[in-house]
Motif scaffolding. Structure first.
Motif, PDB file in Angstrom:
ATOM      1  N   SER A 232       0.805  -1.226   0.000  1.00  0.00           N
ATOM      2  CA  SER A 232       0.000   0.000   0.000  1.00  0.00           C
ATOM      3  C   SER A 232       0.837   1.274   0.000  1.00  0.00           C
ATOM      4  O   SER A 232       0.327   2.347   0.299  1.00  0.00           O
ATOM      5  N   THR A 234       2.402   4.661  -0.813  1.00  0.00           N
ATOM      6  CA  THR A 234       1.921   5.765  -1.634  1.00  0.00           C
ATOM      7  C   THR A 234       3.008   6.241  -2.591  1.00  0.00           C
ATOM      8  O   THR A 234       4.195   5.944  -2.409  1.00  0.00           O
ATOM      9  N   SER A 403      -4.634  -2.344  -8.611  1.00  0.00           N
ATOM     10  CA  SER A 403      -5.097  -2.340  -7.230  1.00  0.00           C
ATOM     11  C   SER A 403      -3.900  -2.363  -6.297  1.00  0.00           C
ATOM     12  O   SER A 403      -2.828  -2.840  -6.658  1.00  0.00           O
ATOM     13  N   GLN A 404      -4.096  -1.821  -5.084  1.00  0.00           N
ATOM     14  CA  GLN A 404      -3.110  -1.959  -4.014  1.00  0.00           C
ATOM     15  C   GLN A 404      -3.678  -2.785  -2.861  1.00  0.00           C
ATOM     16  O   GLN A 404      -3.094  -2.831  -1.787  1.00  0.00           O
ATOM     17  N   ASP A 405      -4.788  -3.449  -3.119  1.00  0.00           N
ATOM     18  CA  ASP A 405      -5.415  -4.303  -2.113  1.00  0.00           C
ATOM     19  C   ASP A 405      -4.852  -5.708  -2.261  1.00  0.00           C
ATOM     20  O   ASP A 405      -5.078  -6.367  -3.276  1.00  0.00           O
TER      21      ASP A 405
END
Length: 428
Positions: A232, A234, A403-405
């Protein structure tokens, strides 16, 4: 951060332009291009100063030996060429950032070029002008010094009783739980399915019909150093980490920000697990090719793996180590050379976390592939979710999955596999 030069007596024509442009550069470009432009600042004395986050000894171009001058200018030319290609691509897509980035120099004067640790750095790339002369200080008759009132301290907040807090906290808490339940029901539907009324037979991610051979299938697995970052992370944190010298990273290893960025699960850990699930699910008739990075050197063709060799493929991916640069453009060329793409369908699945970081234009390479191999599609799984590699899919008729999930990455690969290898043929 170190100062390269002080421009005494000069100011920026537009003080806000450099910050605006550098924000766009770091948004769309890898650090190798982002660090190309020195950072202008106003010094303590009001003079204009040029700074950089690059480590190493700053040296003007004319201070270098001839061979080093040539190498530095070649490196600068490659990065400016990549920047120009990016601007052209943004302009083609109608992105308003293209007009802003046109203000960047594409052929700077050589007296603005420095070498910092062997990396090119440009100063005075933003318009500057002589500082305006200071206005004479007017003579003012002395006046009595006004009495400064004593500041009034802020009032001490009154204590709110526990009974009053509960009166409004409890309804708010119940409303929050209700909204959370609704959100989980929508976004995690597959985790909480209704009891099936009949037996569900799950189809493989990809298969083939009896009449059509399966497309050739090559995967590109990103092993650049940024894959070691938390899933996750940034864009701001990634840029902060990427421009930090290694000794400083070691010194800051225990800082909260560094621990957050390098915590588990990393992009690499998530990617390995998702890739393993994909490899196990692809139809046995489809061989899986694999290309990995080796810094900015030539990418490694790990080979093609049959159904019987997939345990070896999965184990090999689990043993990969993330390190160094991102030769995305070269990897696309290598993967495309492994398939036909003219007389037979082919698919490349690029599992990446950003743009090319080795001075090449991955968008231009994708355009060339689309012209030379019209039956080759490239799907992009972007686990940084920053869209820096979207042009690859757009040029070749593929799709982007971002996605970062961590929990969604495997689902993305499942969708990418179905899209890539025409799983719809399974029901035909």
């Amino acid at each position: 951060m170190q100062r390269i030069l002080r421009d005494e007596g000069y100011v920026l024509v537009d003080p806000r332009q450099p910050e605006r442009l550098q924000g766009l550069i770091h948004r769309y470009c890898p650090p190798s291009i982002g660090n190309l432009f020195a950072i202008p600042r106003e010094g303590r004395t009001g003079d204009l100063e040029w700074w950089t986050e690059l480590p190493g000894q700053p040296r003007r171009l004319d201070e270098l030996p001839a061979a080093e001058q040539a190498a530095l200018q070649e490196r600068l030319s490659q990065r400016l060429s990549a920047l120009k290609s990016l601007i052209d691509e943004l302009e083609r897509r109608g992105d308003p950032a293209a007009a802003e980035l046109q203000a960047l120099p594409t052929a700077p004067a050589l007296d603005t070029l420095y070498s910092v640790g062997g990396e090119p750095l440009l100063i005075r790339w933003a318009p500057i002008a002589p500082a305006p002369a200071a206005s004479p200080t007017p003579t003012v008759a002395p006046t009595a010094t006004p009495k400064v009132p004593t500041p009034i301290p802020p009032p001490i907040p009154k204590q709110v009783s526990t009974r009053r807090r509960v009166g409004w906290v409890l309804p708010l808490l119940l409303s929050g739980l209700a909204l959370l339940g609704l959100w989980m029901g929508i976004t995690h539907w597959e985790r909480f399915p209704w009891p099936p009324t009949e037996e569900v037979i799950e189809e493989p991610f990809a298969c083939r019909s009896a009449d059509t051979p399966p497309p050739e299938f090559i995967t590109i697995f990103d092993t650049s150093g940024s894959m070691n970052l938390h899933i996750s992370t940034t864009e701001e944190d990634e840029q902060w980490y990427a421009t930090m010298p290694e000794p400083l990273r070691t010194m800051r290893a225990h800082s909260p920000r560094m621990q957050r960025i390098t915590a588990s699960p990393s992009r690499m850990e998530v990617a390995k697990e998702a890739f393993s699930e994909l490899a196990r699910a692809i139809d046995p008739a489809v061989d899986i090719g694999l290309v990995t990075y080796r810094g900015c050197e030539a990418p490694i063709v790990q080979g093609r793996f049959s159904a019987e060799q997939r345990p070896m493929l999965v184990q090999g991916v689990r043993n990969l180590v993330a390190d160094d640069g991102t030769p995305l453009a070269a990897s696309l060329q290598k993967a495309a050379s492994m398939v036909d793409g003219r007389e037979r369908d082919a698919v490349i699945l690029a599992f990446v976390d950003g743009a090319d970081g080795c001075g090449n234009d991955h968008c231009a390479v994708a355009r060339e592939i689309a012209m030379q191999q019209p039956r080759l599609r490239i799907n992009v799984v972007d686990i940084s979710n920053r869209g820096l590699s979207n042009c690859i899919a757009e040029q070749t008729g593929g799709r982007v999955f971002g996605s970062q999930d961590a929990a969604a990455i495997s689902v993305m690969l499942k969708d990418a596999g179905r899209e890539a290898l025409s799983a719809a043929q399974c029901s035909g």
